[in-house]
Write a protein that holds these residues in place. Structure first.
Motif: not given
Length: 438
Positions: A313-324, A358-361
């Motif tokens: 997994f990756a979280i925070g500034d080092c990740s590119s997470a989609p907004d939905g 469930k997906p992160f929102v």
């Protein structure tokens, strides 16, 4: 996710003890580590944590790192996880191991040898570094505000120049500071430096606020581009009251020793140049064999799992997470990291128990920007509903801004200890100067 038992607990390794990493380690340590449902390990090459959004206060002495930083070893012992000292330098996905470099003290003595650390689930939360966009001379001649060490260097530099100007045989010698980038970091730093100079003069320094020349340089059409225009206008007016010069539509072409050269040919003579114009993920992330974007951010799915490996997994500034699903990437902000960490605590617990996830929102909570000791500006749109903006300014906004740090402290320490820390801060202010002067 592999099964866990008391003899062979599922090992969750978190790399990076920033805002997201330490909150995640704390939550997992309390919910899984103490119950021995999993072994939780936090890895970082520093021994202490300080909340990154407050680095502008460290840089001006308003925040004393010796009193506000969190020691990982002690915090891990109290919260059910283990701290591993070291910088991650490599990843072996076949054997599910990360590679850690040796750790040396300030005198170069080896404290820990290079080693490997096994994981069943890996979470990368190493934050970001400054992005100078390849501007000539920026890396060599600018100061940055990415780590506590950066902030401390900037604080000492400003103090030294102020004391030197105060003792100068020519009264009125100016201190010229250029801050490149007028996002929240640049705006907050400019306001906080002005406040520090006012406090120094209050304590008897011959250096006056009138000698301070701060120039805030922004390539875009306005400061605080992520904020609603009305809030940006309020911030601009507050900064201009303090004689802080604002340049917009002005791109920096080069940074020279003692000069900042703009793209239109303007040359600004400076004593200190601070780069606050953007961030990117560290280049070594692109060497791990995981999919990354052009800013070296690790690409993840809506469940924050890397698109390359579901065990990572990756979280925070080092990740590119989609907004939905299919949405644009989320911004690199502390509130995104906080919500991702909070969500992942429950998600990893559910995965370990075999429950669906469930997906992160992401739930936007607006933007808050400090404008010095007594005022701030912000938008709390998400609190009152997605179709309406609620703007706050002045002292009320400053109280809300201060509460953001307390929320982070509560995630790290719990509300009882946070209340005690708040009381301690109030008591210390009675006996100590408002800013750190040494």
């Amino acid at each position: 996710m592999t099964a866990s038992n008391a003899a062979n607990p599922h090992r969750i390794v978190i790399v990076g003890g920033g805002a997201g990493g330490i909150e995640l380690a704390t939550g997992l340590g309390r919910s899984l580590g103490r119950a021995q449902r999993a072994e939780v390990i936090l890895v970082d090459g520093a021994s202490t944590h300080i909340w990154k959004p407050l680095l502008h206060e460290v840089a001006t002495g308003a925040l004393n790192t010796g009193e506000d930083e969190v020691n990982y070893f002690a915090h891990a012992w109290r919260n059910g996880y283990r701290f591993e000292y070291g910088w991650m330098t490599g990843l072996d996905r076949d054997s599910k191991e990360i590679v850690l470099a040796e750790v040396r003290d300030e005198d170069g003595v080896v404290m820990a040898e290079p080693r490997r650390l096994h994981y069943d689930t890996l979470v990368i939360a190493v934050g970001a570094i400054a992005n100078d966009f390849g501007t000539p001379g920026a890396a060599e001649h600018c100061m940055f505000l990415n780590t506590p060490e950066d902030a401390e260097r900037l604080r000492k530099r400003i103090l030294a120049l102020t004391f030197a100007a105060s003792a100068n045989a020519h009264p009125g010698t100016p201190l010229r500071i250029a801050i490149i980038g007028a996002g929240p970091t640049g705006v907050e730093l400019a306001a906080e430096i002005h406040h520090t100079i006012c406090e120094l003069h209050h304590y008897g320094s011959n250096f006056t606020p009138a000698q301070l020349e701060i120039t805030l340089i922004e390539a875009g059409d306005r400061i605080l581009a992520a904020a609603p225009p009305a809030l940006a206008d309020y911030a601009r007016a507050e900064l201009e009251k303090r004689r802080i010069q604002l340049f917009t539509h002005r791109r920096v072409a080069e940074v020279q020793p003692g000069n900042v050269v703009l793209a239109d040919g303007t040359v600004l003579a400076v004593d200190v140049a601070v780069w606050a114009a953007g961030v990117k993920a560290s280049p070594w992330l692109a060497e791990l064999g995981l999919a990354v974007n052009r800013q070296n951010q690790i690409e993840v799915t809506t469940t924050l799992q890397t698109v390359t490996d579901p065990a990572i997994f990756a979280i925070g500034d080092c990740s590119s997470a989609p907004d939905g699903e299919g949405g644009k990437p989320l911004s690199a902000t502390a509130q995104v990291a906080h919500q991702e960490a909070e969500w992942l605590v429950k998600a990893l617990g559910d995965r370990l128990a075999g429950r669906p996830v469930k997906p992160f929102v992401f739930k936007p909570q607006g933007i808050m920007v400090s404008l010095g000791k007594h005022t701030a500006v912000g938008s709390l749109a998400a609190i009152v509903g997605p179709k309406r903006n609620y703007y706050v300014e002045g002292r009320g906004a400053k109280l809300i801004y201060a509460s953001l740090y307390r929320i982070h402290q509560a995630a790290v320490h719990g509300w009882v200890l946070t209340a005690l820390l708040w009381m301690g801060d109030k008591l210390r202010r009675v006996a100590r100067p408002a800013i750190k002067l040494h």
